[in-house]
Design a protein around this motif. Structure first.
Motif, PDB file in Angstrom:
ATOM      1  N   GLU A 435       0.954  -0.905  -0.095  1.00  0.00           N
ATOM      2  CA  GLU A 435      -0.108  -0.051   0.090  1.00  0.00           C
ATOM      3  C   GLU A 435       1.113   1.382  -0.051  1.00  0.00           C
ATOM      4  O   GLU A 435       0.715   2.262   0.205  1.00  0.00           O
ATOM      5  CB  GLU A 435      -0.965   0.105   1.229  1.00  0.00           C
ATOM      6  CG  GLU A 435      -1.843  -1.198   1.291  1.00  0.00           C
ATOM      7  CD  GLU A 435      -3.117  -0.974   2.530  1.00  0.00           C
ATOM      8  OE1 GLU A 435      -2.710  -0.117   3.261  1.00  0.00           O
ATOM      9  OE2 GLU A 435      -3.844  -1.970   2.564  1.00  0.00           O
ATOM     10  N   GLY A 436       2.013   1.250  -0.522  1.00  0.00           N
ATOM     11  CA  GLY A 436       2.856   2.389  -0.591  1.00  0.00           C
ATOM     12  C   GLY A 436       2.754   3.440  -1.804  1.00  0.00           C
ATOM     13  O   GLY A 436       2.055   2.873  -2.764  1.00  0.00           O
ATOM     14  N   PRO A 437       3.095   4.500  -1.573  1.00  0.00           N
ATOM     15  CA  PRO A 437       3.047   5.472  -2.887  1.00  0.00           C
ATOM     16  C   PRO A 437       3.976   5.078  -3.768  1.00  0.00           C
ATOM     17  O   PRO A 437       4.927   4.399  -3.702  1.00  0.00           O
ATOM     18  CB  PRO A 437       3.322   6.906  -2.154  1.00  0.00           C
ATOM     19  CG  PRO A 437       4.280   6.644  -0.906  1.00  0.00           C
ATOM     20  CD  PRO A 437       3.497   5.024  -0.578  1.00  0.00           C
ATOM     21  N   PRO A 438       3.573   5.810  -5.138  1.00  0.00           N
ATOM     22  CA  PRO A 438       4.531   5.457  -6.290  1.00  0.00           C
ATOM     23  C   PRO A 438       5.848   6.055  -5.987  1.00  0.00           C
ATOM     24  O   PRO A 438       6.210   7.149  -5.164  1.00  0.00           O
ATOM     25  CB  PRO A 438       3.838   6.231  -7.487  1.00  0.00           C
ATOM     26  CG  PRO A 438       2.428   6.580  -6.922  1.00  0.00           C
ATOM     27  CD  PRO A 438       2.566   6.758  -5.423  1.00  0.00           C
ATOM     28  N   ILE A 439       6.996   5.603  -6.541  1.00  0.00           N
ATOM     29  CA  ILE A 439       8.282   6.007  -6.479  1.00  0.00           C
ATOM     30  C   ILE A 439       8.716   6.575  -7.840  1.00  0.00           C
ATOM     31  O   ILE A 439       9.169   7.667  -7.852  1.00  0.00           O
ATOM     32  CB  ILE A 439       9.130   4.686  -6.134  1.00  0.00           C
ATOM     33  CG1 ILE A 439       8.800   3.936  -4.809  1.00  0.00           C
ATOM     34  CG2 ILE A 439      10.702   5.029  -6.348  1.00  0.00           C
ATOM     35  CD1 ILE A 439       9.683   2.806  -4.396  1.00  0.00           C
ATOM     36  N   ARG A 440       8.448   5.810  -8.832  1.00  0.00           N
ATOM     37  CA  ARG A 440       8.584   6.492 -10.346  1.00  0.00           C
ATOM     38  C   ARG A 440       7.175   5.933 -11.215  1.00  0.00           C
ATOM     39  O   ARG A 440       6.426   4.826 -11.023  1.00  0.00           O
ATOM     40  CB  ARG A 440       9.611   5.801 -10.961  1.00  0.00           C
ATOM     41  CG  ARG A 440      10.861   5.765 -10.255  1.00  0.00           C
ATOM     42  CD  ARG A 440      11.966   5.331 -11.073  1.00  0.00           C
ATOM     43  NE  ARG A 440      12.064   5.502 -12.395  1.00  0.00           N
ATOM     44  CZ  ARG A 440      13.047   6.702 -12.869  1.00  0.00           C
ATOM     45  NH1 ARG A 440      13.821   7.499 -12.023  1.00  0.00           N
ATOM     46  NH2 ARG A 440      13.193   6.796 -14.178  1.00  0.00           N
ATOM     47  N   TYR A 534      -4.174   7.665  -8.321  1.00  0.00           N
ATOM     48  CA  TYR A 534      -4.549   6.786  -7.499  1.00  0.00           C
ATOM     49  C   TYR A 534      -4.281   5.324  -7.988  1.00  0.00           C
ATOM     50  O   TYR A 534      -4.042   5.098  -9.254  1.00  0.00           O
ATOM     51  CB  TYR A 534      -6.087   7.087  -7.150  1.00  0.00           C
ATOM     52  CG  TYR A 534      -7.044   6.648  -8.675  1.00  0.00           C
ATOM     53  CD1 TYR A 534      -7.664   5.177  -8.765  1.00  0.00           C
ATOM     54  CD2 TYR A 534      -7.404   7.578  -9.359  1.00  0.00           C
ATOM     55  CE1 TYR A 534      -8.401   4.827  -9.711  1.00  0.00           C
ATOM     56  CE2 TYR A 534      -8.224   7.203 -10.680  1.00  0.00           C
ATOM     57  CZ  TYR A 534      -8.843   6.071 -10.559  1.00  0.00           C
ATOM     58  OH  TYR A 534      -9.554   5.624 -12.120  1.00  0.00           O
ATOM     59  N   ARG A 535      -4.524   4.220  -7.147  1.00  0.00           N
ATOM     60  CA  ARG A 535      -4.514   3.002  -7.248  1.00  0.00           C
ATOM     61  C   ARG A 535      -5.847   2.499  -7.080  1.00  0.00           C
ATOM     62  O   ARG A 535      -6.449   2.398  -6.357  1.00  0.00           O
ATOM     63  CB  ARG A 535      -3.662   2.188  -6.391  1.00  0.00           C
ATOM     64  CG  ARG A 535      -3.510   0.735  -6.502  1.00  0.00           C
ATOM     65  CD  ARG A 535      -2.398  -0.018  -5.304  1.00  0.00           C
ATOM     66  NE  ARG A 535      -2.813   0.539  -4.010  1.00  0.00           N
ATOM     67  CZ  ARG A 535      -2.123   1.067  -3.036  1.00  0.00           C
ATOM     68  NH1 ARG A 535      -0.745   1.431  -3.466  1.00  0.00           N
ATOM     69  NH2 ARG A 535      -2.375   1.393  -1.926  1.00  0.00           N
ATOM     70  N   ASP A 536      -6.209   1.646  -8.435  1.00  0.00           N
ATOM     71  CA  ASP A 536      -7.559   1.183  -8.506  1.00  0.00           C
ATOM     72  C   ASP A 536      -7.500  -0.275  -7.915  1.00  0.00           C
ATOM     73  O   ASP A 536      -7.037  -1.034  -8.704  1.00  0.00           O
ATOM     74  CB  ASP A 536      -8.269   1.258  -9.805  1.00  0.00           C
ATOM     75  CG  ASP A 536      -9.506   0.679  -9.871  1.00  0.00           C
ATOM     76  OD1 ASP A 536     -10.469   1.095  -8.894  1.00  0.00           O
ATOM     77  OD2 ASP A 536      -9.904   0.206 -10.819  1.00  0.00           O
ATOM     78  N   GLY A 537      -7.933  -0.744  -6.729  1.00  0.00           N
ATOM     79  CA  GLY A 537      -8.115  -1.970  -6.409  1.00  0.00           C
ATOM     80  C   GLY A 537      -6.787  -2.126  -5.248  1.00  0.00           C
ATOM     81  O   GLY A 537      -5.985  -1.409  -5.136  1.00  0.00           O
ATOM     82  N   LEU A 538      -6.744  -3.101  -4.263  1.00  0.00           N
ATOM     83  CA  LEU A 538      -6.098  -3.537  -3.448  1.00  0.00           C
ATOM     84  C   LEU A 538      -5.604  -4.961  -3.788  1.00  0.00           C
ATOM     85  O   LEU A 538      -6.220  -5.731  -4.623  1.00  0.00           O
ATOM     86  CB  LEU A 538      -6.607  -3.450  -2.012  1.00  0.00           C
ATOM     87  CG  LEU A 538      -7.290  -2.284  -1.606  1.00  0.00           C
ATOM     88  CD1 LEU A 538      -7.781  -2.165  -0.382  1.00  0.00           C
ATOM     89  CD2 LEU A 538      -6.084  -1.053  -1.446  1.00  0.00           C
ATOM     90  N   TYR A 539      -3.991  -5.125  -3.209  1.00  0.00           N
ATOM     91  CA  TYR A 539      -3.681  -6.682  -3.652  1.00  0.00           C
ATOM     92  C   TYR A 539      -4.505  -7.722  -2.755  1.00  0.00           C
ATOM     93  O   TYR A 539      -4.879  -7.455  -1.592  1.00  0.00           O
ATOM     94  CB  TYR A 539      -2.108  -6.649  -3.343  1.00  0.00           C
ATOM     95  CG  TYR A 539      -1.343  -5.791  -4.101  1.00  0.00           C
ATOM     96  CD1 TYR A 539      -0.657  -6.432  -5.288  1.00  0.00           C
ATOM     97  CD2 TYR A 539      -1.071  -4.391  -3.956  1.00  0.00           C
ATOM     98  CE1 TYR A 539      -0.047  -5.659  -6.465  1.00  0.00           C
ATOM     99  CE2 TYR A 539      -0.296  -3.735  -4.764  1.00  0.00           C
ATOM    100  CZ  TYR A 539       0.245  -4.321  -6.058  1.00  0.00           C
ATOM    101  OH  TYR A 539       1.043  -3.413  -6.806  1.00  0.00           O
ATOM    102  N   ASP A 540      -4.715  -8.786  -3.574  1.00  0.00           N
ATOM    103  CA  ASP A 540      -5.357  -9.665  -2.811  1.00  0.00           C
ATOM    104  C   ASP A 540      -6.623  -9.316  -2.165  1.00  0.00           C
ATOM    105  O   ASP A 540      -7.362  -9.762  -1.242  1.00  0.00           O
ATOM    106  CB  ASP A 540      -4.476 -10.274  -1.701  1.00  0.00           C
ATOM    107  CG  ASP A 540      -3.292 -10.983  -2.300  1.00  0.00           C
ATOM    108  OD1 ASP A 540      -2.986 -11.655  -3.557  1.00  0.00           O
ATOM    109  OD2 ASP A 540      -2.259 -10.689  -1.563  1.00  0.00           O
TER     110      ASP A 540
END
Length: 556
Positions: A435-440, A534-540
């Motif tokens: 759930e971390g922010p983007p790096i690149r 934004y990230r659409d969805g979460l892992y698993d």
């Protein structure tokens, strides 16, 4: 008003305007206008020379050519005829604001309250007839209390004026063809010996209906008769809305300069705004008409965000549009109309924004919006209204600015970018998981390195929308064969909704949508540009594959 030779007159006027020195050929020899028919070309209109040889509308062109081998012809242009009739109807608003088309070759004018400006009913007919005569238009006119009676008089007894209540006696001796009937109805009436309108008065309606082959044809005859006699209403389809207030300025000598048009506007604005002030009103729409001596009209209009009646402000709005008015061969009448009037406060404007008493001076804002609208186009100034939705792209709707600021809603939980995209754009992201922010990230084919990040702001999915089918569709029932549209309250029991969603997913996983949570981040790249991703969805999360990343907006 009936123009029996309208297609020919329209063509003659168009040729004369294109080449003023040339005499149209159709005035010197037999000439007809033709149009395709079910069995070849038909004569649509013929000039006086052709009619003298027995060639009239409806005759097959081959038969007409057999009678008169030297007959000249052209194909009729119905679209040009209709456009010219529309322009003539626009021009007639100088006589009355209520004008409608009457078929393909006539106009209907409501003269109530206007005839006294032109010397009474007879004086108005005479002046109109003189104007149309100078235009070279063959015309017939009649005046009565009902549109049907006036149309019948124009076609069968031109120049007649019937008083209110005199329709029955005044129409009795006219031919039934004056009732604007279909060709089939006219033929049947002639076959029965019913050639005068008065002969229809003494026949029982049921007996008249039995004589026709169809009930529709009988009803059409009865309808036209009742409309002419005033037993049934016939509201015309007016070509423009009736103005709330009007100011007129006749010109003793035709105007031929832009300076005269500007001076006329200044006088009309002062007159019209005085009228509005006397009733405590303002208007949101103004239309300026310049009626030319050749029977055409040039018009420009402006709109305001809220009712106004300040002549200086209105003159400023009209200033950039007056150049569109072409004086042509001269302007003999100027007219200014006010539409969409409403009450207006008489309070004076504040000296400065600090004295307004609120965060926004809505009066100054409305005047600014008026100037922008006048410079560009109607509807260019919009405001955003809040909508009850968690998703950013659904949380606002755009609407034209109407002079008032929108009522603020609950508002978002976090800051929003100055520029938000209508459709989020996908990006490729290297991020800290889970759930971390983007790096690149790579956006629009250009890599960007993140130096600062803030977030996440989590926006949960609107699960009730997943249970509402798209327009025209529905969700499957228990058998999976039909589609229903359940009406679910978003505030209903969440456990019940979850069970319904689980059942729908089991029935048809491909059709059941999978809403996912979003994690929004505010990030800044090494060049100082700030993005809303934004990230659409979460892992698993069990609702699809790996999360996807999008850019949704840009910060200032």
């Amino acid at each position: 008003m009936w123009f029996p030779d309208w297609p020919l007159d329209r063509l003659r006027r168009a040729r004369r305007q294109a080449s003023p020195s040339a005499k149209p050929a159709e005035t010197r020899r037999p000439f007809v206008l033709v149009e395709p028919g079910p069995k070849g070309l038909l004569v649509a209109a013929s000039n006086a020379s052709a009619r003298a040889q027995g060639i009239g509308a409806g005759l097959r062109f081959t038969d007409a050519r057999a009678r008169l081998p030297e007959l000249a012809h052209e194909e009729i242009d119905r679209e040009a005829d209709r456009a010219a009739l529309d322009r003539l109807a626009d021009w007639t608003i100088r006589w009355t604001p209520l004008t409608a088309l009457d078929g393909e070759d006539g106009l209907m004018l409501e003269t109530t309250g206007c005839d006294h400006l032109h010397g009474g009913e007879r004086g108005m007919l005479d002046r109109l007839g003189a104007v149309f005569g100078r235009m070279g238009l063959t015309h017939r006119m009649g005046l009565a209390a009902t549109p049907g009676a006036a149309s019948a008089l124009a076609r069968a007894a031109p120049g007649t004026i019937l008083d209110t209540g005199a329709e029955r006696a005044g129409l009795a001796e006219l031919l039934t063809t004056a009732l604007r009937l279909s060709g089939e109805a006219e033929t049947l009436l002639r076959r029965f010996g019913l050639t005068r309108i008065g002969q229809l008065y003494g026949i029982e309606r049921t007996a008249l209906a039995r004589r026709f082959r169809s009930e529709e044809a009988a009803d059409a005859v009865l309808l036209r008769l009742d409309q002419a006699l005033g037993h049934r209403s016939e509201p015309p389809d007016w070509i423009r809305p009736v103005p709330d207030h009007v100011a007129r300025l006749p010109c003793p000598e035709p105007l031929g300069s832009t300076e005269g048009v500007e001076e006329g506007l200044a006088r009309l604005l002062a007159d019209l705004c005085t009228q509005l002030a006397g009733q405590g009103l303002g208007a949101r729409s103004f239309v300026y008409h310049a009626f030319r001596t050749d029977g055409t009209v040039s018009s420009v209009g402006i709109s305001a965000a809220r009712p106004v009646r300040d002549p200086a402000h209105l003159a400023r709005l009209f200033r950039d549009r007056l150049e569109r008015i072409d004086p042509g061969f001269g302007i003999d009448l100027l007219m200014l109309e006010a539409h969409r009037t409403g009450p207006m406060s008489d309070s004076t404007a504040a000296l400065s924004t600090e004295l307004v008493g609120g965060e926004v001076d809505e009066g100054a804002l409305a005047r600014l919006a008026d100037r922008i609208t006048a410079k560009f186009r109607e509807g260019v100034v919009t405001v955003r209204h809040p909508v009850a939705s968690h998703l950013p792209e659904r949380s606002e709707r755009s609407a034209p600015f109407d002079g008032a600021m929108p009522v603020p809603g609950a508002g978002p939980t976090g800051p929003r970018p100055l520029r938000m995209f209508a459709h989020p754009e996908p990006v490729q992201v290297l991020a800290e998981v889970p759930e971390g922010p983007p790096i690149r990230f790579v956006w629009r084919k250009r890599p960007r390195r993140v130096v600062r990040a803030d977030g996440p702001e989590r926006i949960a999915p609107e699960w009730w929308r997943a249970l509402t089918p798209p327009p025209g569709e529905a969700t499957p029932d228990g058998a999976g064969r039909k589609w229903l549209a359940p009406k679910l309250d978003p505030r209903a029991d969440a456990e019940f909704i979850a069970k319904v969603h689980e059942k729908l997913t089991a029935l048809d996983p491909g059709r059941a949508p999978q809403p996912r949570a979003r994690d929004y981040y505010r990030v800044e790249d090494e060049d100082g540009r700030r993005y809303w991703v934004y990230r659409d969805g979460l892992y698993d999360d069990g609702r699809g594959g790996p999360p996807e990343w999008f850019v949704h907006g840009l910060f200032a």
